[in-house]
Design a protein around this motif. Structure first.
Motif, mmCIF file in Angstrom:
data_model
loop_
_atom_site.group_PDB
_atom_site.id
_atom_site.type_symbol
_atom_site.label_atom_id
_atom_site.label_comp_id
_atom_site.label_asym_id
_atom_site.label_seq_id
_atom_site.Cartn_x
_atom_site.Cartn_y
_atom_site.Cartn_z
ATOM 1 N N GLU A 46 0.835 -1.200 0.000
ATOM 2 C CA GLU A 46 0.000 0.000 0.000
ATOM 3 C C GLU A 46 0.873 1.254 0.000
ATOM 4 N N GLY A 47 1.956 1.201 0.759
ATOM 5 C CA GLY A 47 2.882 2.333 0.771
ATOM 6 C C GLY A 47 3.473 2.586 -0.600
ATOM 7 N N ASN A 48 3.810 1.516 -1.310
ATOM 8 C CA ASN A 48 4.352 1.658 -2.661
ATOM 9 C C ASN A 48 3.337 2.336 -3.591
ATOM 10 N N SER A 49 2.074 1.959 -3.437
ATOM 11 C CA SER A 49 1.025 2.568 -4.270
ATOM 12 C C SER A 49 0.899 4.056 -3.985
ATOM 13 N N PHE A 50 0.912 4.414 -2.690
ATOM 14 C CA PHE A 50 0.839 5.828 -2.323
ATOM 15 C C PHE A 50 2.040 6.591 -2.877
ATOM 16 N N TYR A 51 3.220 5.957 -2.835
ATOM 17 C CA TYR A 51 4.423 6.630 -3.331
ATOM 18 C C TYR A 51 4.301 6.905 -4.826
ATOM 19 N N ARG A 52 3.816 5.923 -5.580
ATOM 20 C CA ARG A 52 3.646 6.122 -7.021
ATOM 21 C C ARG A 52 2.629 7.213 -7.329
ATOM 22 N N GLU A 53 1.653 7.393 -6.408
ATOM 23 C CA GLU A 53 0.650 8.446 -6.571
ATOM 24 C C GLU A 53 1.138 9.798 -6.051
ATOM 25 N N LYS A 54 2.398 9.856 -5.594
ATOM 26 C CA LYS A 54 3.002 11.074 -5.038
ATOM 27 C C LYS A 54 2.370 11.482 -3.701
ATOM 28 N N ASN A 55 1.671 10.546 -3.049
ATOM 29 C CA ASN A 55 1.107 10.808 -1.728
ATOM 30 C C ASN A 55 2.141 10.367 -0.695
ATOM 31 N N ILE A 56 3.129 11.222 -0.493
ATOM 32 C CA ILE A 56 4.300 10.847 0.294
ATOM 33 C C ILE A 56 3.959 10.642 1.767
ATOM 34 N N ARG A 57 3.097 11.504 2.307
ATOM 35 C CA ARG A 57 2.770 11.392 3.734
ATOM 36 C C ARG A 57 2.101 10.047 4.030
ATOM 37 N N SER A 58 1.152 9.645 3.188
ATOM 38 C CA SER A 58 0.473 8.362 3.410
ATOM 39 C C SER A 58 1.426 7.194 3.208
ATOM 40 N N ALA A 59 2.321 7.320 2.242
ATOM 41 C CA ALA A 59 3.306 6.261 2.019
ATOM 42 C C ALA A 59 4.193 6.084 3.245
ATOM 43 N N ILE A 60 4.663 7.196 3.806
ATOM 44 C CA ILE A 60 5.492 7.138 5.004
ATOM 45 C C ILE A 60 4.731 6.469 6.148
ATOM 46 N N GLY A 61 3.451 6.822 6.287
ATOM 47 C CA GLY A 61 2.637 6.220 7.341
ATOM 48 C C GLY A 61 2.544 4.706 7.207
ATOM 49 N N ARG A 62 2.336 4.215 5.984
ATOM 50 C CA ARG A 62 2.225 2.767 5.770
ATOM 51 C C ARG A 62 3.540 2.065 6.088
ATOM 52 N N TYR A 63 4.642 2.642 5.644
ATOM 53 C CA TYR A 63 5.934 1.995 5.892
ATOM 54 C C TYR A 63 6.247 1.943 7.389
ATOM 55 N N HIS A 64 5.933 3.028 8.093
ATOM 56 C CA HIS A 64 6.178 3.039 9.545
ATOM 57 C C HIS A 64 5.306 2.004 10.254
ATOM 58 N N ARG A 65 4.071 1.876 9.845
ATOM 59 C CA ARG A 65 3.181 0.905 10.470
ATOM 60 C C ARG A 65 3.681 -0.516 10.225
ATOM 61 N N ALA A 66 4.120 -0.781 9.009
ATOM 62 C CA ALA A 66 4.670 -2.104 8.698
ATOM 63 C C ALA A 66 5.885 -2.405 9.560
ATOM 64 N N LEU A 67 6.761 -1.424 9.715
ATOM 65 C CA LEU A 67 7.972 -1.637 10.505
ATOM 66 C C LEU A 67 7.656 -1.878 11.974
#
Length: 224
Positions: A46-67
């Motif tokens: 999901e974070g990768n999808s947000f990153y491709r959509e240029k939604n950086i804040r949401s991408a960061i949130g997904r990666y942090h949650r996964a970690l």
């Protein structure tokens, strides 16, 4: 632009809530481990999808949650909190491989996200990139990002080492070559400044010696 620390705090709270509500979280330990690993992998996707959509804040949130979910399974992390809460059985080699792969991808992608921000935390970019290199030595993207961050932090010599290694792996990458050239130019400028400083010190020393010799000569003449 929100502060990075505030985002991290929010992500940690959300990840904790996500982990406690995972389906099957209280089922058998083996199934629970796989469920958590799959959940973390899904968050990364999901974070990768947000990153491709240029939604950086949401991408960061997904990666942090996964970690954060992965931290509860990481034997290296859990050793320091042994005795607090129920202990999980050791991961199988397959589970360990999936955990580390997802973890490394998340740190690598987080570094990429941070570089997209208007105000870049280069220390955090370097920290995440070095974590990736610790587990996946020779990763070109991590080498490149570690080099860029280190260069921006003022250490051109170390940055050149990272970027030169990345260039050997990807000799045709224009971004790697550009930043490697920046590092080399900065080192050249630093060397020129150092030489100029030593020339100035040497000239000053010669001038002082010359003035002292003149004074000594004048003193002898006056004495006669």
């Amino acid at each position: 632009m929100e502060a990075t620390g505030a985002d991290d705090s929010l992500d940690v709270q959300e990840a904790a809530a996500a982990e406690s509500s995972l389906p099957g979280h209280r089922q058998t330990p083996a199934k629970s481990v796989w469920t958590l690993l799959e959940e973390a992998a899904q968050m990364k996707t999901e974070g990768n999808s947000f990153y491709r959509e240029k939604n950086i804040r949401s991408a960061i949130g997904r990666y942090h949650r996964a970690l954060l979910v992965l931290r509860s399974l990481d034997s290296e992390v859990m050793k320091s909190v042994k005795g607090f809460g129920p202990e999980r059985p050791a991961l199988t080699p397959e589970q360990e491989a999936l955990l580390r792969s997802t973890q490394v991808d998340c740190y690598n992608n987080l570094a990429a996200c941070l570089l997209q921000r208007q105000s870049v935390d280069y220390a955090r970019v370097r920290e995440y990139s070095l974590l990736v290199l610790q587990w996946r030595p020779g990763d070109v993207k991590a080498l490149y990002r570690a080099g860029v961050a280190t260069l921006e932090m003022g250490d051109a010599q170390t940055a050149k080492q990272y970027l030169a290694q990345a260039s050997r792996e990807q000799p045709n990458d224009a971004n790697v070559r550009r930043h490697l050239q920046r590092a080399e130019e900065k080192l050249k400028q630093e060397l020129q400044k150092e030489k100029a400083m030593y020339r100035g010190m040497f000239s000053s020393s010669l001038k002082d010696d010359s003035e002292e010799e003149i004074n000594q000569t004048n003193g002898v003449g006056e004495g006669v």
